[in-house]
Design a protein around this motif. Structure first.
Motif, PDB file in Angstrom:
ATOM      1  N   ALA A 266       0.837  -1.207   0.000  1.00  9.72           N
ATOM      2  CA  ALA A 266       0.000   0.000   0.000  1.00  9.72           C
ATOM      3  C   ALA A 266       0.868   1.251   0.000  1.00  9.72           C
ATOM      4  O   ALA A 266       0.497   2.288  -0.564  1.00  9.72           O
ATOM      5  N   GLY A 267       2.045   1.153   0.630  1.00 13.23           N
ATOM      6  CA  GLY A 267       2.969   2.281   0.623  1.00 13.23           C
ATOM      7  C   GLY A 267       3.416   2.649  -0.781  1.00 13.23           C
ATOM      8  O   GLY A 267       3.585   3.828  -1.103  1.00 13.23           O
ATOM      9  N   HIS A 268       3.609   1.634  -1.634  1.00  9.37           N
ATOM     10  CA  HIS A 268       4.009   1.899  -3.017  1.00  9.37           C
ATOM     11  C   HIS A 268       2.933   2.676  -3.777  1.00  9.37           C
ATOM     12  O   HIS A 268       3.241   3.381  -4.745  1.00  9.37           O
ATOM     13  N   ILE A 269       1.688   2.528  -3.365  1.00 11.26           N
ATOM     14  CA  ILE A 269       0.608   3.299  -3.994  1.00 11.26           C
ATOM     15  C   ILE A 269       0.549   4.698  -3.392  1.00 11.26           C
ATOM     16  O   ILE A 269       0.475   5.705  -4.106  1.00 11.26           O
ATOM     17  N   ALA A 270       0.625   4.771  -2.068  1.00  8.14           N
ATOM     18  CA  ALA A 270       0.503   6.055  -1.372  1.00  8.14           C
ATOM     19  C   ALA A 270       1.589   7.039  -1.757  1.00  8.14           C
ATOM     20  O   ALA A 270       1.382   8.257  -1.741  1.00  8.14           O
ATOM     21  N   VAL A 271       2.774   6.524  -2.126  1.00  4.94           N
ATOM     22  CA  VAL A 271       3.883   7.424  -2.434  1.00  4.94           C
ATOM     23  C   VAL A 271       3.562   8.328  -3.620  1.00  4.94           C
ATOM     24  O   VAL A 271       4.109   9.436  -3.730  1.00  4.94           O
ATOM     25  N   ASP A 272       2.664   7.893  -4.493  1.00  2.35           N
ATOM     26  CA  ASP A 272       2.311   8.717  -5.648  1.00  2.35           C
ATOM     27  C   ASP A 272       1.684  10.039  -5.220  1.00  2.35           C
ATOM     28  O   ASP A 272       1.801  11.041  -5.932  1.00  2.35           O
TER      29      ASP A 272
ATOM     30  N   ALA B 263       8.645  -0.011 -12.158  1.00  2.00           N
ATOM     31  CA  ALA B 263       7.939   1.133 -12.747  1.00  2.00           C
ATOM     32  C   ALA B 263       8.912   2.151 -13.319  1.00  2.00           C
ATOM     33  O   ALA B 263       8.542   2.968 -14.161  1.00  2.00           O
ATOM     34  N   ALA B 264      10.169   2.093 -12.856  1.00  7.61           N
ATOM     35  CA  ALA B 264      11.186   3.015 -13.377  1.00  7.61           C
ATOM     36  C   ALA B 264      11.698   2.578 -14.745  1.00  7.61           C
ATOM     37  O   ALA B 264      12.461   3.317 -15.380  1.00  7.61           O
ATOM     38  N   ASN B 265      11.287   1.411 -15.221  1.00  5.95           N
ATOM     39  CA  ASN B 265      11.734   0.900 -16.513  1.00  5.95           C
ATOM     40  C   ASN B 265      11.240   1.801 -17.648  1.00  5.95           C
ATOM     41  O   ASN B 265      10.059   2.126 -17.719  1.00  5.95           O
ATOM     42  N   SER B 266      12.149   2.178 -18.550  1.00  4.39           N
ATOM     43  CA  SER B 266      11.811   3.151 -19.594  1.00  4.39           C
ATOM     44  C   SER B 266      10.756   2.630 -20.570  1.00  4.39           C
ATOM     45  O   SER B 266       9.856   3.369 -20.974  1.00  4.39           O
ATOM     46  N   ARG B 267      10.855   1.371 -20.979  1.00  2.00           N
ATOM     47  CA  ARG B 267       9.914   0.834 -21.954  1.00  2.00           C
ATOM     48  C   ARG B 267       8.532   0.655 -21.340  1.00  2.00           C
ATOM     49  O   ARG B 267       7.511   0.917 -21.994  1.00  2.00           O
ATOM     50  N   LEU B 268       8.474   0.221 -20.087  1.00  2.00           N
ATOM     51  CA  LEU B 268       7.191   0.042 -19.419  1.00  2.00           C
ATOM     52  C   LEU B 268       6.446   1.366 -19.334  1.00  2.00           C
ATOM     53  O   LEU B 268       5.262   1.453 -19.663  1.00  2.00           O
ATOM     54  N   SER B 269       7.129   2.403 -18.884  1.00  2.00           N
ATOM     55  CA  SER B 269       6.458   3.696 -18.735  1.00  2.00           C
ATOM     56  C   SER B 269       6.056   4.275 -20.086  1.00  2.00           C
ATOM     57  O   SER B 269       4.983   4.871 -20.229  1.00  2.00           O
ATOM     58  N   CYS B 270       6.894   4.077 -21.108  1.00  2.00           N
ATOM     59  CA  CYS B 270       6.583   4.601 -22.443  1.00  2.00           C
ATOM     60  C   CYS B 270       5.368   3.903 -23.051  1.00  2.00           C
ATOM     61  O   CYS B 270       4.440   4.560 -23.552  1.00  2.00           O
ATOM     62  N   LEU B 271       5.350   2.577 -23.002  1.00  2.00           N
ATOM     63  CA  LEU B 271       4.241   1.827 -23.578  1.00  2.00           C
ATOM     64  C   LEU B 271       2.957   2.065 -22.788  1.00  2.00           C
ATOM     65  O   LEU B 271       1.866   2.161 -23.371  1.00  2.00           O
TER      66      LEU B 271
ATOM     67  N   PRO C 205      11.419   7.938 -10.443  1.00  2.68           N
ATOM     68  CA  PRO C 205      12.134   6.694 -10.119  1.00  2.68           C
ATOM     69  C   PRO C 205      12.554   6.568  -8.659  1.00  2.68           C
ATOM     70  O   PRO C 205      12.457   5.482  -8.080  1.00  2.68           O
ATOM     71  N   ARG C 206      13.001   7.633  -8.052  1.00  2.00           N
ATOM     72  CA  ARG C 206      13.446   7.581  -6.652  1.00  2.00           C
ATOM     73  C   ARG C 206      12.319   7.110  -5.732  1.00  2.00           C
ATOM     74  O   ARG C 206      12.547   6.409  -4.753  1.00  2.00           O
ATOM     75  N   LEU C 207      11.083   7.494  -6.050  1.00  2.00           N
ATOM     76  CA  LEU C 207       9.946   7.121  -5.211  1.00  2.00           C
ATOM     77  C   LEU C 207       9.399   5.740  -5.550  1.00  2.00           C
ATOM     78  O   LEU C 207       8.651   5.164  -4.760  1.00  2.00           O
ATOM     79  N   CYS C 208       9.761   5.211  -6.724  1.00  2.00           N
ATOM     80  CA  CYS C 208       9.250   3.895  -7.116  1.00  2.00           C
ATOM     81  C   CYS C 208       9.910   2.768  -6.330  1.00  2.00           C
ATOM     82  O   CYS C 208       9.270   1.772  -5.984  1.00  2.00           O
ATOM     83  N   THR C 209      11.202   2.897  -6.079  1.00  2.00           N
ATOM     84  CA  THR C 209      11.913   1.856  -5.340  1.00  2.00           C
ATOM     85  C   THR C 209      11.584   1.953  -3.854  1.00  2.00           C
ATOM     86  O   THR C 209      10.994   2.937  -3.401  1.00  2.00           O
TER      87      THR C 209
END
Length: 348
Positions: free
Chosen positions: A119-125, A281-289, A306-310
C-alpha cells in the motif's frame, strides 16, 4: 495543526527513513527521504540474502534516520506519529524496522502505525501528484510483487484483482540478466541494453494471455525459461549472443503483457486513473508503452519519479499520513512483523 509523520522501511535490502508533513487540508508534503541500500553486498550471490539484509538494516538504521532529520531540519521531538512497514517482506529485515519504530514510539510517546509495504508503493504517488482519485487502479511491479489492485481508499480499501502466479516481473529481470551475463539487480542493465536492441528481433511468449487464462493474472516463469533456452540453443550452435536484441525482445514481452492487462482492467472496471509503482515502474519501456496505451484509451497515467518507485521510507511515511488522517486506530507496542501480510490489510 499540521503533523509530522516518521516512516521506516526495512522489508528487503533498503533501509529507508522518510519524513512527511500532514497538513490540515489532508495534503501530504515530503520533507526528507533517506535510503541506505545493501544491494552491493548481495550482488555476488545474485539475489538478496536475508541474514545479510538484516545485519545491514541494523547498521544503517540510526545513521539513515539522522540524515533524514538533518535534511528536514527537524528534531525527534517534532514527530507526531510513526509508521513502519509491518509486512510483507523478509521476516528478519522487517523485525529490525519494527523494533526501531517501537523504540522511537515509546521514547517519544507518540502513536505507532504498522502499515503495509505494498500500500505504501501506492501512497507514495500522492507525494508527487496529489490525492488519488477514488477509485483508481494500481499496478505494483517489483522484484517480489506483480499485482493489479483496485484502490477505493488508500487508508483501508484495497482489493487485489490480479497477481503473478509464479515469478514477479522483477525476478524475471534478475534471472534473465544472469543468463545474459549482466549484473544484479537485472532491471537497470537490461533496460540499458534494450535501448540499443531490436524489440522485435525475437518473438518471446506472452504469458497468461490465452483465452482460457485468468484475465488479470500474470506469469513470467515461461518467458524467463524461453529466454534461457534461446540463449542455450544459440550457444550450442557457436553463435554470438546478441545481448541487446535479447534484452529488448524480453523487455518488450514484459511491458506488453503488463500494460495490456492494466489498461484492459481499467476499461472493464470503468476506472479512469492508473498508477504504476514499484521498482520496475522506473523501466523506460514500461512507462513509455503504458503512456501510449493509456492515452489511446483515455486513461490518466500516474507514475512516481524513479526515486519514489523503489523501496523507501517516504512511501511508508506517506501511507502513515493517510492512515492518521483517516483516524485509524494506532498499533499496540507489541506489534509484530507479518512477512505474508495481505495487501487488503493496510494497517495493523
Amino acid at each position: 495543526m499540521s503533523r509530522v509523520i516518521l516512516g521506516i522501511e526495512s522489508s528487503c535490502d533498503e533501509t529507508g527513513v522518510g519524513l512527511v508533513r500532514l497538513h490540515d487540508d489532508g495534503a501530504v508534503e515530503l520533507l526528507a527521504d533517506e535510503v541506505a541500500s545493501s544491494v552491493e553486498q548481495h550482488a555476488r550471490f545474485g539475489g538478496v540474502v536475508p541474514e545479510v539484509a538484516s545485519r545491514a538494516h541494523l547498521e544503517a538504521m540510526r545513521p539513515t534516520a539522522e540524515r533524514a532529520f538533518a535534511t528536514a531540519g527537524l528534531a525527534l521531538s517534532d514527530v507526531d506519529a510513526i509508521a513502519v512497514t509491518a509486512g510483507p517482506g523478509l521476516a528478519g529485515a522487517l523485525l529490525v524496522g519494527v523494533s526501531a519504530a517501537k523504540a522511537y514510539a515509546a521514547a517519544l510517546d507518540v502513536p505507532l502505525y504498522g502499515v503495509n509495504h505494498l500500500a505504501g508503493h501506492i501512497a507514495v504517488d500522492t507525494l508527487q501528484h496529489g490525492p488519488l482519485p477514488k477509485p483508481c487502479l494500481a499496478m505494483l511491479v517489483s522484484g517480489g510483487h506483480t499485482q493489479l489492485l483496485r484502490v477505493d481508499d488508500i487508508a483501508g480499501e484495497i482489493t487485489e484483482i490480479g497477481s503473478t502466479v509464479d515469478d514477479a516481473a522483477g525476478e524475471a529481470y534478475d534471472k534473465v540478466a544472469r543468463v545474459l551475463g549482466l549484473p544484479y539487480p537485472g532491471g537497470p542493465p537490461i533496460d540499458k541494453a534494450a535501448r540499443e536492441g531490436n524489440p522485435t528481433a525475437i518473438d518471446f511468449p506472452r504469458g497468461m494471455t490465452g483465452p482460457r487464462d485468468a484475465k488479470f493474472d500474470f506469469s513470467f516463469s515461461g518467458l524467463k525459461t524461453a529466454v534461457a533456452r534461446w540463449v542455450e540453443t544459440a550457444e550450442r550452435r557457436g553463435e554470438e549472443i546478441p545481448v541487446n536484441d535479447v534484452a529488448a525482445s524480453f523487455q518488450e514481452a514484459v511491458a506488453d503483457v503488463l500494460t495490456a492487462k492494466a489498461v484492459r482492467a481499467a476499461k472493464e472496471m470503468g476506472i479512469g486513473t492508473l498508477v504504476i509503482s514499484g521498482g520496475v515502474a522506473a523501466n523506460s519501456r514500461l512507462s513509455c508503452l503504458a503512456r501510449e496505451r493509456c492515452e489511446a484509451a483515455g486513461i490518466e497515467l500516474r507514475v512516481p519519479r524513479p526515486r519514489l518507485c523503489t523501496d523507501n521510507g517516504a512511501m511508508i511515511a506517506a501511507l502513515g499520513a493517510h492512515v492518521v488522517a483517516a483516524e485509524k486506530k494506532p498499533s499496540a507496542l507489541d506489534l509484530s512483523a507479518n512477512p505474508a501480510l495481505p495487501v487488503e490489510v493496510v494497517s495493523l
